[in-house]
Design an enzyme around this catalytic site. Sequence first.
Site: not given
Ligand code: GLY
Length: 319
Positions: A179, A207, A209-210, A231, A233
């Site tokens: 990322t 999906r 993520g963060d 990392g 998410g």
């Molecule tokens: N940090 C990126 C993800 O897990 O999508």
Amino acid sequence: MTEKKPVIVVHGGAGTWQPERSQPGLEGVKRAAKTGFEILRKGGSAVDSVMEAVAVMEDDGAFNAGYGSTLNIEKQVEMEASIMNGKTLQAGAASLLKDIKNPVRLAKIVMEKTDHILVVGEGAEKLAKIFNLERRSPMTELRLKYHEQQKKILLEGKFELPKLYNLVKNHPEFFELETVGAVALDKDGNVAAATSTGGFPLKLPGRIGDSPLIGCGTYADNQAGACSATGVGEIAIRLVLAKTVCNFIEDGKTAQEAVESAISLVNKRITATYNSMGLIAVDAHGRIGAAHNSPNMCWAYLTPEIKEPVASLTAKIVK
Ligand code: GLY
């Protein structure tokens, strides 16, 4: 008000940086830091600075964001990004993007041109069309190669996809989480953060993520500072990690102390074998922070005191 010394920190992702990809990664984060800092040097805003820095990494091809994003289980790319203005606490994010050249630009449009914070999928694509955002296929040969390798392992039954822990327990080396993100402080004392990603390799379609979730992958507040996470998410979401870093700063920690404390928190609270995380931050005084628990994090920073960006494949490793 006295002018602040501007500063930018960028990351190109935590994980394991293989030797053949290290040099392009380091060059890429340096270019991103330079681009973002040039905006700050000319008196531009932290928001514009982090957006342009992240856009440089989205265009690079060396990172898991924009061009070069990782592929999901259906061999499709679903990109996501967010941005936050620490002065106003306004934020914008977009997710499930298939071919927007710069997801971070769409995140800024969501922040500035809509009443919403997160727009995904078809709605996001429509918004991008209205604002004439450029399109580009994000697929690269490298990601297609990685996808085949990852899928082979999956088909051999060596890990099970629906259970993330089981999936990565035996084969963390197949999961590279590059990322990208940037945090900045401008001369007016405003902070901003932005994050962009292709997400987790072999992720399920849909999906999220963060990275597009405010507080998890991205947070900025002038009363504290700004943070961007990289990392796994799902871990950053469970610990609301970027906001946690800002809370630590607001409670009196420096940016460096705050990111180290947050990584310690990950190590303490998330005991899964694969809990790889990296964080960058800047506090309202312009002090920077970078820490991770993964073997590497590709990152760079630039301040008025130095001519060229300082880049590295490691920051403070918190075990
Ligand atoms: N940090 C990126 C993800 O897990 O999508």
